[in-house]
Design an enzyme around this catalytic site. Structure first.
Site, PDB file in Angstrom:
ATOM      1  N   ASP A 179      17.892 -29.756  18.074  1.00  0.00           N
ATOM      2  CA  ASP A 179      18.376 -28.460  16.631  1.00  0.00           C
ATOM      3  C   ASP A 179      19.939 -27.824  17.385  1.00  0.00           C
ATOM      4  O   ASP A 179      20.110 -26.607  16.292  1.00  0.00           O
ATOM      5  CB  ASP A 179      16.967 -27.212  16.862  1.00  0.00           C
ATOM      6  CG  ASP A 179      16.236 -27.369  15.851  1.00  0.00           C
ATOM      7  OD1 ASP A 179      16.729 -28.712  15.032  1.00  0.00           O
ATOM      8  OD2 ASP A 179      15.711 -26.657  15.656  1.00  0.00           O
TER       9      ASP A 179
ATOM     10  N   GLN B 248       9.527 -26.221  16.167  1.00  0.00           N
ATOM     11  CA  GLN B 248       9.608 -26.650  14.548  1.00  0.00           C
ATOM     12  C   GLN B 248       9.490 -24.835  14.249  1.00  0.00           C
ATOM     13  O   GLN B 248       8.765 -24.299  14.310  1.00  0.00           O
ATOM     14  CB  GLN B 248       8.133 -27.231  13.730  1.00  0.00           C
ATOM     15  CG  GLN B 248       8.452 -27.098  12.355  1.00  0.00           C
ATOM     16  CD  GLN B 248       9.825 -27.645  12.199  1.00  0.00           C
ATOM     17  OE1 GLN B 248       9.692 -29.068  12.562  1.00  0.00           O
ATOM     18  NE2 GLN B 248      10.072 -27.612  11.274  1.00  0.00           N
TER      19      GLN B 248
ATOM     20  N   LYS C 188       9.178 -36.648  11.200  1.00  0.00           N
ATOM     21  CA  LYS C 188      10.118 -36.879  12.093  1.00  0.00           C
ATOM     22  C   LYS C 188       9.601 -38.187  12.962  1.00  0.00           C
ATOM     23  O   LYS C 188       9.972 -38.603  13.640  1.00  0.00           O
ATOM     24  CB  LYS C 188      10.335 -35.369  13.212  1.00  0.00           C
ATOM     25  CG  LYS C 188      11.144 -34.264  12.190  1.00  0.00           C
ATOM     26  CD  LYS C 188      11.090 -33.676  12.969  1.00  0.00           C
ATOM     27  CE  LYS C 188      11.760 -32.092  12.346  1.00  0.00           C
ATOM     28  NZ  LYS C 188      11.470 -30.948  12.285  1.00  0.00           N
TER      29      LYS C 188
END
Length: 294
Positions: free
Chosen positions: A121, A98, A54
């Site tokens: 997200d 995460q 990422k």
């Protein structure tokens, strides 16, 4: 008949190129640099690989990348304090914590603490609710990638019969909403569904997201169906090593499906590319600019 292989690598690279172009444009025209902050708790090896990828891709797209690594034994209060700080930081337009988090931390409380405008997200209840209501929202990256991959085969999904196998908040449920937004007819199936093979057999579009290796067999598929395999499962081999397989019996399915995504090289490639899309969209929305052309 052999299925067309949907190359996630090529489609993701094209999407990243388009994001880079739009990032350069908003920098030039509005002096805006989209910024993504990733919070990694503990040192789960798979999570560390994802975060590195990422970071690399965010920078390659011309965005600012911020990494926050916290020890596995961080307290809930300290983790929430980092999220609150990122919520206030004007250089940060996207926040990603995460998952999975180490045991002892309340994942739901952490997701709820993220500013919905920065929730790249797409997991905050505000975004999930907006998506379910058919309103503009930041959508989870993997389902977004599934739709883009499908549309590389079918320009319009209108009126097509789709089945989503799996009902997680991360993939299954939001994918259903995105398919409804495309005017597809959608069935959501799961481990308790009766006659799953019979349900799959009726579908033009099959999305497998259950986390069970090679569960979907070729005789489940309608000939010519488009199959998007979200599963990533490691299975042991005779030589002691492991190999990655999806939720679909790929080699079998090649002879029946019209188009199919491989594992690896399919949906996984799209997830990070769609994260960049969400960060760019969030940056433009926060700055009051029109939606970017990606």
């Amino acid at each position: 008949m052999t299925a067309t292989i949907i190359d996630g690598k090529v489609i993701a690279a094209d999407l990243r190129d388009r994001v880079s172009g739009e990032v350069a444009r908003v920098k030039r025209e509005h002096n805006l640099v989209p910024g993504l902050a990733v919070v990694l708790v503990g040192n789960d090896p798979a999570s560390e690989v994802y975060v590195r990828s990422k970071h690399k891709q965010t920078q390659a797209a011309g965005m600012a990348s911020f990494e926050h690594k916290l020890p596995a034994d961080v307290s809930q209060a300290d983790l929430l304090a980092v999220v609150a700080k990122l919520n206030r930081d004007p250089a940060v337009h996207g926040i990603l914590v995460q998952l999975p988090l180490p045991k002892g931390l309340d994942t739901e409380a952490v997701i709820n603490a993220i500013d919905p405008a920065k929730d790249v997200d797409g997991l905050h209840p505000n975004n999930a609710g907006r998506l379910a209501g058919g309103f503009q929202a930041l959508s989870p990256c993997t389902p977004l990638g599934c739709i883009i991959l499908t549309k590389s085969v079918h320009a319009s999904l209108e009126g097509m019969n789709a089945i989503v196998i799996g009902r997680s908040n991360l993939v299954g449920r939001p994918l259903v909403q995105l398919l409804l937004n495309e005017n597809a007819t959608v069935t959501i199936a799961h481990s308790r569904s009766r006659d799953l093979p019979g349900l799959v057999k009726q579908a033009d579009l099959v999305y497998a997201a259950v986390g069970r290796p090679e569960m979907v067999r070729s005789d489940w598929l309608k000939p010519g169906a488009t199959v998007i395999d979200v599963g990533i499962n490691r299975i042991p081999q005779d030589d002691g090593k492991t190999r990655l397989v999806g939720d679909v019996a790929y080699q079998e399915a090649l002879g029946v499906a019209g188009a199919i995504t491989p594992v690896p090289g399919g949906v996984g490639q799209m997830t990070v590319a769609c994260l960049l899309v969400n960060t760019l969209r969030a940056a433009c929305a926060i700055a009051g600019l029109p939606k970017p052309a990606v």
